[in-house]
Design a protein around this motif. Structure first.
Motif, mmCIF file in Angstrom:
data_model
loop_
_atom_site.group_PDB
_atom_site.id
_atom_site.type_symbol
_atom_site.label_atom_id
_atom_site.label_comp_id
_atom_site.label_asym_id
_atom_site.label_seq_id
_atom_site.Cartn_x
_atom_site.Cartn_y
_atom_site.Cartn_z
ATOM 1 N N THR A 1 -4.160 -2.466 2.676
ATOM 2 C CA THR A 1 -4.390 -2.345 1.237
ATOM 3 C C THR A 1 -3.803 -1.046 0.707
ATOM 4 O O THR A 1 -3.411 -0.161 1.465
ATOM 5 N N ALA A 2 -3.801 -0.933 -0.611
ATOM 6 C CA ALA A 2 -3.286 0.283 -1.250
ATOM 7 C C ALA A 2 -4.171 1.486 -0.980
ATOM 8 O O ALA A 2 -3.762 2.630 -1.194
ATOM 9 N N ALA A 3 -5.385 1.256 -0.490
ATOM 10 C CA ALA A 3 -6.316 2.365 -0.249
ATOM 11 C C ALA A 3 -6.180 2.971 1.142
ATOM 12 O O ALA A 3 -6.868 3.947 1.468
ATOM 13 N N GLU A 4 -5.298 2.411 1.997
ATOM 14 C CA GLU A 4 -5.269 2.771 3.415
ATOM 15 C C GLU A 4 -5.056 4.263 3.668
ATOM 16 O O GLU A 4 -5.571 4.816 4.641
ATOM 17 N N ALA A 5 -4.271 4.915 2.816
ATOM 18 C CA ALA A 5 -3.960 6.329 3.052
ATOM 19 C C ALA A 5 -5.126 7.246 2.689
ATOM 20 O O ALA A 5 -5.093 8.430 3.028
ATOM 21 N N HIS A 6 -6.157 6.695 2.034
ATOM 22 C CA HIS A 6 -7.193 7.564 1.481
ATOM 23 C C HIS A 6 -8.595 7.277 2.006
ATOM 24 O O HIS A 6 -9.400 8.196 2.162
ATOM 25 N N GLU B 1 -10.568 -4.857 -2.741
ATOM 26 C CA GLU B 1 -9.223 -4.357 -2.439
ATOM 27 C C GLU B 1 -8.579 -5.173 -1.327
ATOM 28 O O GLU B 1 -7.369 -5.433 -1.362
ATOM 29 N N ASN B 2 -9.366 -5.611 -0.358
ATOM 30 C CA ASN B 2 -8.839 -6.497 0.677
ATOM 31 C C ASN B 2 -8.384 -7.829 0.084
ATOM 32 O O ASN B 2 -7.308 -8.336 0.422
ATOM 33 N N VAL B 3 -9.204 -8.399 -0.787
ATOM 34 C CA VAL B 3 -8.850 -9.673 -1.415
ATOM 35 C C VAL B 3 -7.583 -9.524 -2.246
ATOM 36 O O VAL B 3 -6.679 -10.385 -2.215
ATOM 37 N N THR B 4 -7.483 -8.437 -2.993
ATOM 38 C CA THR B 4 -6.275 -8.183 -3.803
ATOM 39 C C THR B 4 -5.039 -8.122 -2.928
ATOM 40 O O THR B 4 -3.985 -8.698 -3.259
ATOM 41 N N ALA B 5 -5.135 -7.457 -1.775
ATOM 42 C CA ALA B 5 -4.000 -7.352 -0.863
ATOM 43 C C ALA B 5 -3.644 -8.713 -0.272
ATOM 44 O O ALA B 5 -2.458 -9.050 -0.131
ATOM 45 N N LEU B 6 -4.655 -9.501 0.093
ATOM 46 C CA LEU B 6 -4.399 -10.837 0.631
ATOM 47 C C LEU B 6 -3.655 -11.700 -0.382
ATOM 48 O O LEU B 6 -2.673 -12.379 -0.040
ATOM 49 N N GLU B 7 -4.115 -11.681 -1.610
ATOM 50 C CA GLU B 7 -3.506 -12.528 -2.635
ATOM 51 C C GLU B 7 -2.108 -12.050 -2.984
ATOM 52 O O GLU B 7 -1.191 -12.864 -3.205
ATOM 53 N N ALA B 8 -1.897 -10.736 -3.002
ATOM 54 C CA ALA B 8 -0.561 -10.200 -3.282
ATOM 55 C C ALA B 8 0.418 -10.574 -2.178
ATOM 56 O O ALA B 8 1.566 -10.969 -2.447
#
Length: 425
Positions: A277-282, A289-296
């Motif tokens: 996800t976009a949060a991985e670095a932080h 956020e996981n669902v958003t990444a899956l759908e993207a």
């Protein structure tokens, strides 16, 4: 026989659908259940993940139970501490023939974990005697191999009750951000052959996205070819991991890297993609956020088409990986013994891996095209892979630069010519 994890993934692949999977693990049963339901309901073809906590990974189940009793935070789901009955309740109405669930753990001694999984029963997990020992444990490799032999044979017995247990080898992800692909391909294939020898007949072979997409396409093609040659009676598929190293710090950079991973999965013929996800670095990502990444990732994958990689790159990686696989298998008929001997002799040697059973004579670098190359191969039985003029120079600055290469590349503005190009270390 009940449709298992591997069959569900392969069915989706036959329909031209990429299966996407999150990294997700929460200690409280209700939270874990909610995360799985959100994954199941996402606008994508998904499978579920239960990632275990660090106490369970190292076998300290007493500490996991204590943490649960006092409400202390854990970084995953303590399946052994919760027990089979609690986990069975947690999965009721969630896990079914269309939505299988896989347990991910990171343990060099998974015996108690596998015993609990069989009691639920959960029929899909992952790891390996090498890939869950050298990066994560100080346990002697021979001991890890003994543990994994016992656990895998026990897990295979689920076939007797009408299940098709599925094992995913983690070998293609071992310190993958600085490991040239031929070695990742070889270890992934060898762990799959190890699992086959223990009686498992549903296996996925992993590969981690690295520093150059064209090189990754060639590596996955080589892995497919080697799997086809060595796993004739196994239902197998390829699983790609979105980049596992230092992640881009910007939202835009993280999304671009995930898009690249989804495209790579489709172009290279992988059946399943494990997203970040976009949060991985932080921080640890939320369920949403996981669902958003899956759908993207699913949206990007639907727009991509299969691709044939460069013949030269594919043949080079295939040749190197095949030399390694054959050299290891020639050491002993027992694949576990062969793996142990291979590391003792330096036939398998992971660059920059500090485990005592890793010889540590190999080095790599990132070339001007962003490809991972060998600068020295130690005692590995491979031919003509070190380019002339390269040296094994390991400096702290070079190592940090190499580790940050992908994050810097995807965080960098696209309209500049000053992208990072070459890192030697």
């Amino acid at each position: 026989m009940t449709p298992g994890f591997g069959q569900v993934v392969r069915t989706a692949q036959a329909r031209g659908q990429l299966v996407v999977q999150p990294r997700m693990g929460m200690p409280v049963q209700a939270d874990m259940r909610a995360g799985l339901l959100a994954t199941k309901q996402a606008s994508a073809v998904t499978v579920g993940t239960i990632t275990l906590d660090s106490y369970t990974r190292v076998g300290d189940h007493t500490a996991a139970r204590r943490a649960l009793s006092i409400g202390s935070s854990l970084n995953g789901y303590p399946v052994v501490a919760h027990g089979a009955d609690t986990t069975r309740w947690m999965l009721s109405g969630v896990w079914d023939d269309t939505f299988p669930v896989q347990v991910r753990h990171g343990s060099a001694d998974p015996r108690s974990i596998f015993t609990t999984l069989a009691a639920v029963p959960i029929d899909a997990t992952e790891g390996g005697p090498v890939s869950y020992c050298l990066p994560y444990s100080r346990m002697p490799l021979r001991e890890s191999i003994r543990n994994w032999t016992e656990a895998s044979r026990s897990f295979a017995q689920l076939q007797a009750v009408g299940l098709q247990p599925h094992m995913e080898t983690f070998g293609g992800c071992m310190l993958g951000q600085l490991c040239p692909p031929s070695l990742l391909v070889a270890i992934s294939a060898l762990e799959a052959i190890f699992f086959r020898q223990q009686g498992l007949r549903s296996i996925s072979l992993s590969y981690a996205q690295q520093t150059n997409t064209a090189q990754d396409e060639a590596a996955i093609a080589a892995l497919r070819d080697i799997a086809a040659a060595h796993l004739p009676d196994v239902d197998w598929h390829i699983v790609l991991y979105a980049y596992m190293g230092v992640y881009p710090r910007t939202l835009r950079g993280a999304q671009l890297l995930l898009d690249e991973a989804a495209k790579l999965a489709v172009r290279a013929g992988a059946a399943r993609l494990i997203v970040k996800t976009a949060a991985e670095a932080h921080r640890i990502p939320t369920v949403q956020e996981n669902v958003t990444a899956l759908e993207a990732a699913a949206r990007t994958a639907r727009q991509e088409r299969r691709h044939t990689p460069s013949r030269v790159a594919r043949e080079q990686i295939h040749t190197e990986a095949t030399e390694l696989v054959n050299a290891v298998l020639d050491l002993d008929e027992d694949v576990g013994c062969a793996l142990s001997l291979a590391f003792e002799r330096g036939y398998l040697d992971i660059p920059y891996c500090l485990h005592p059973d890793n010889v540590g004579r190999t080095r790599s670098y990132i070339d001007t095209d962003g490809c991972l190359q060998w600068s020295t191969t130690g005692s590995m039985p491979v031919t003509r892979v070190v380019r002339s003029g390269t040296t094994a120079r390991l400096t702290s600055a070079g190592l940090l630069s190499a580790l940050s290469y992908v994050a810097d590349k995807f965080d960098w503005p696209t309209d500049t010519a000053d992208h990072p190009t070459k890192t030697e270390h």
